[in-house]
Design a protein around this motif. Structure first.
Motif, PDB file in Angstrom:
ATOM      1  N   ALA A  36      50.550  51.834  67.850  1.00  0.00           N
ATOM      2  CA  ALA A  36      50.589  51.642  69.300  1.00  0.00           C
ATOM      3  C   ALA A  36      51.657  50.669  69.769  1.00  0.00           C
ATOM      4  O   ALA A  36      51.847  50.502  70.968  1.00  0.00           O
ATOM      5  CB  ALA A  36      49.216  51.170  69.786  1.00  0.00           C
ATOM      6  N   HIS A  37      52.381  50.011  68.859  1.00  0.00           N
ATOM      7  CA  HIS A  37      53.394  49.041  69.299  1.00  0.00           C
ATOM      8  C   HIS A  37      54.545  49.016  68.308  1.00  0.00           C
ATOM      9  O   HIS A  37      54.516  48.298  67.314  1.00  0.00           O
ATOM     10  CB  HIS A  37      52.779  47.649  69.421  1.00  0.00           C
ATOM     11  N   VAL A  38      55.564  49.818  68.606  1.00  0.00           N
ATOM     12  CA  VAL A  38      56.788  49.781  67.812  1.00  0.00           C
ATOM     13  C   VAL A  38      57.977  49.668  68.766  1.00  0.00           C
ATOM     14  O   VAL A  38      57.884  50.016  69.942  1.00  0.00           O
ATOM     15  CB  VAL A  38      56.974  51.024  66.902  1.00  0.00           C
ATOM     16  N   HIS A  39      59.069  49.166  68.234  1.00  0.00           N
ATOM     17  CA  HIS A  39      60.356  49.175  68.921  1.00  0.00           C
ATOM     18  C   HIS A  39      61.316  49.823  67.930  1.00  0.00           C
ATOM     19  O   HIS A  39      61.885  49.151  67.076  1.00  0.00           O
ATOM     20  CB  HIS A  39      60.823  47.761  69.274  1.00  0.00           C
ATOM     21  N   LEU A  40      61.457  51.134  68.004  1.00  0.00           N
ATOM     22  CA  LEU A  40      62.293  51.852  67.048  1.00  0.00           C
ATOM     23  C   LEU A  40      63.749  51.412  67.119  1.00  0.00           C
ATOM     24  O   LEU A  40      64.500  51.607  66.175  1.00  0.00           O
ATOM     25  CB  LEU A  40      62.180  53.361  67.262  1.00  0.00           C
ATOM     26  N   ARG A  67      63.914  54.983  61.296  1.00  0.00           N
ATOM     27  CA  ARG A  67      62.650  54.248  61.355  1.00  0.00           C
ATOM     28  C   ARG A  67      61.491  55.172  61.733  1.00  0.00           C
ATOM     29  O   ARG A  67      60.383  55.031  61.216  1.00  0.00           O
ATOM     30  CB  ARG A  67      62.776  53.058  62.304  1.00  0.00           C
ATOM     31  N   ALA A  68      61.749  56.152  62.588  1.00  0.00           N
ATOM     32  CA  ALA A  68      60.712  57.128  62.929  1.00  0.00           C
ATOM     33  C   ALA A  68      60.336  57.948  61.693  1.00  0.00           C
ATOM     34  O   ALA A  68      59.150  58.198  61.437  1.00  0.00           O
ATOM     35  CB  ALA A  68      61.184  58.035  64.056  1.00  0.00           C
ATOM     36  N   GLU A  69      61.332  58.343  60.918  1.00  0.00           N
ATOM     37  CA  GLU A  69      61.067  59.105  59.696  1.00  0.00           C
ATOM     38  C   GLU A  69      60.279  58.254  58.690  1.00  0.00           C
ATOM     39  O   GLU A  69      59.374  58.761  58.018  1.00  0.00           O
ATOM     40  CB  GLU A  69      62.384  59.575  59.081  1.00  0.00           C
ATOM     41  N   GLY A  83      60.021  50.326  74.107  1.00  0.00           N
ATOM     42  CA  GLY A  83      61.121  50.063  74.988  1.00  0.00           C
ATOM     43  C   GLY A  83      62.426  49.574  74.435  1.00  0.00           C
ATOM     44  O   GLY A  83      62.523  48.944  73.399  1.00  0.00           O
ATOM     45  N   TYR A  84      63.417  49.926  75.225  1.00  0.00           N
ATOM     46  CA  TYR A  84      64.802  49.543  75.069  1.00  0.00           C
ATOM     47  C   TYR A  84      65.459  49.908  76.373  1.00  0.00           C
ATOM     48  O   TYR A  84      64.932  50.698  77.155  1.00  0.00           O
ATOM     49  CB  TYR A  84      65.433  50.292  73.898  1.00  0.00           C
ATOM     50  N   ARG A  85      66.614  49.369  76.656  1.00  0.00           N
ATOM     51  CA  ARG A  85      67.244  49.683  77.937  1.00  0.00           C
ATOM     52  C   ARG A  85      67.683  51.152  77.965  1.00  0.00           C
ATOM     53  O   ARG A  85      68.077  51.717  76.957  1.00  0.00           O
ATOM     54  CB  ARG A  85      68.414  48.753  78.194  1.00  0.00           C
ATOM     55  N   GLY A  86      67.562  51.725  79.139  1.00  0.00           N
ATOM     56  CA  GLY A  86      67.944  53.124  79.307  1.00  0.00           C
ATOM     57  C   GLY A  86      66.904  54.068  78.741  1.00  0.00           C
ATOM     58  O   GLY A  86      65.718  53.796  78.777  1.00  0.00           O
ATOM     59  N   GLY A  87      67.358  55.180  78.176  1.00  0.00           N
ATOM     60  CA  GLY A  87      66.420  56.202  77.747  1.00  0.00           C
ATOM     61  C   GLY A  87      66.514  56.693  76.324  1.00  0.00           C
ATOM     62  O   GLY A  87      66.193  57.841  76.060  1.00  0.00           O
ATOM     63  N   ALA A 108      57.148  57.504  74.734  1.00  0.00           N
ATOM     64  CA  ALA A 108      58.348  56.709  74.976  1.00  0.00           C
ATOM     65  C   ALA A 108      58.258  55.856  76.236  1.00  0.00           C
ATOM     66  O   ALA A 108      57.937  56.354  77.305  1.00  0.00           O
ATOM     67  CB  ALA A 108      59.552  57.637  75.078  1.00  0.00           C
ATOM     68  N   ALA A 109      58.576  54.584  76.070  1.00  0.00           N
ATOM     69  CA  ALA A 109      58.753  53.678  77.203  1.00  0.00           C
ATOM     70  C   ALA A 109      60.251  53.535  77.440  1.00  0.00           C
ATOM     71  O   ALA A 109      61.063  53.779  76.553  1.00  0.00           O
ATOM     72  CB  ALA A 109      58.139  52.318  76.909  1.00  0.00           C
TER      73      ALA A 109
END
Length: 189
Positions: A36-40, A67-69, A83-87, A108-109
């Protein structure tokens, strides 16, 4: 994906003979894990914020996918990328959903909202005042996010609870949910 359950003879009778069957008589079925809490976008280096600023978009994209893999290979079937800036998280989610990349499901945030100089300010989501909060929520929604992240520190001099209510009200017409990162003054309410 589990599509049927029951004794093997009953399930076999309901399945087309051309469907592949696998047998693991000594195996254990483990449900997919949800992180529930990652920053890929963040690597495990000594200064992930510096890496974000110095790496190329192609390097960051490759790192997120890797990292997703890794998460998928260790049993993670769903992740909430906060999250990260943009999309970029939205783009990775869409690549996975389209079948172009075999990775875990990504919720995705976009850019996390924080007070100026607040937690994760370097991700580009600093907001000051209600108008800026509303604008940031709309920008995230326009990018197609699944959720908007509100960092734990109070936003722009508002209480965290009031900030979260504002984000929820602003995001509701667009559909994204809201994730919180431990709002300090909302813990006792």
């Amino acid at each position: 994906m589990i599509v049927d359950a029951g004794p093997r003879t009953e399930v076999d009778a309901r399945v087309e003979p051309t469907v592949s069957r696998l047998s693991f008589p000594n195996g254990t079925l483990l449900p997919g894990l949800f992180d529930a809490h990652v920053h890929l976008a963040l690597d495990a280096g000594s200064d992930p914020a510096e890496t974000l600023h110095t790496a190329s978009d192609a390097e960051l994209s490759a790192g997120r996918a890797m990292r997703a893999e890794q998460l998928l290979s260790t049993g993670g079937t769903t992740v909430r990328d906060l999250g990260y800036r943009g999309g970029p998280a939205v783009r990775l989610r869409d690549e996975i959903t389209s079948g172009r990349k075999p990775r875990p499901r990504v919720l995705a945030a976009g850019t996390p909202l924080t007070a100026p100089g607040g937690h994760c300010w370097f991700l580009g989501g600093e907001v000051a005042g209600e108008a800026a909060i509303r604008s940031a929520v709309r920008r995230n929604a326009a990018n197609g996010v699944d959720l908007v992240v509100v960092e734990g520190d109070p936003l722009s001099g508002l209480s965290a609870l009031r900030s979260v209510r504002l984000v929820l009200a602003e995001g509701r017409p667009f559909g994204p949910g809201t994730a919180l990162s431990d709002p300090p003054d909302a813990r006792d309410r």
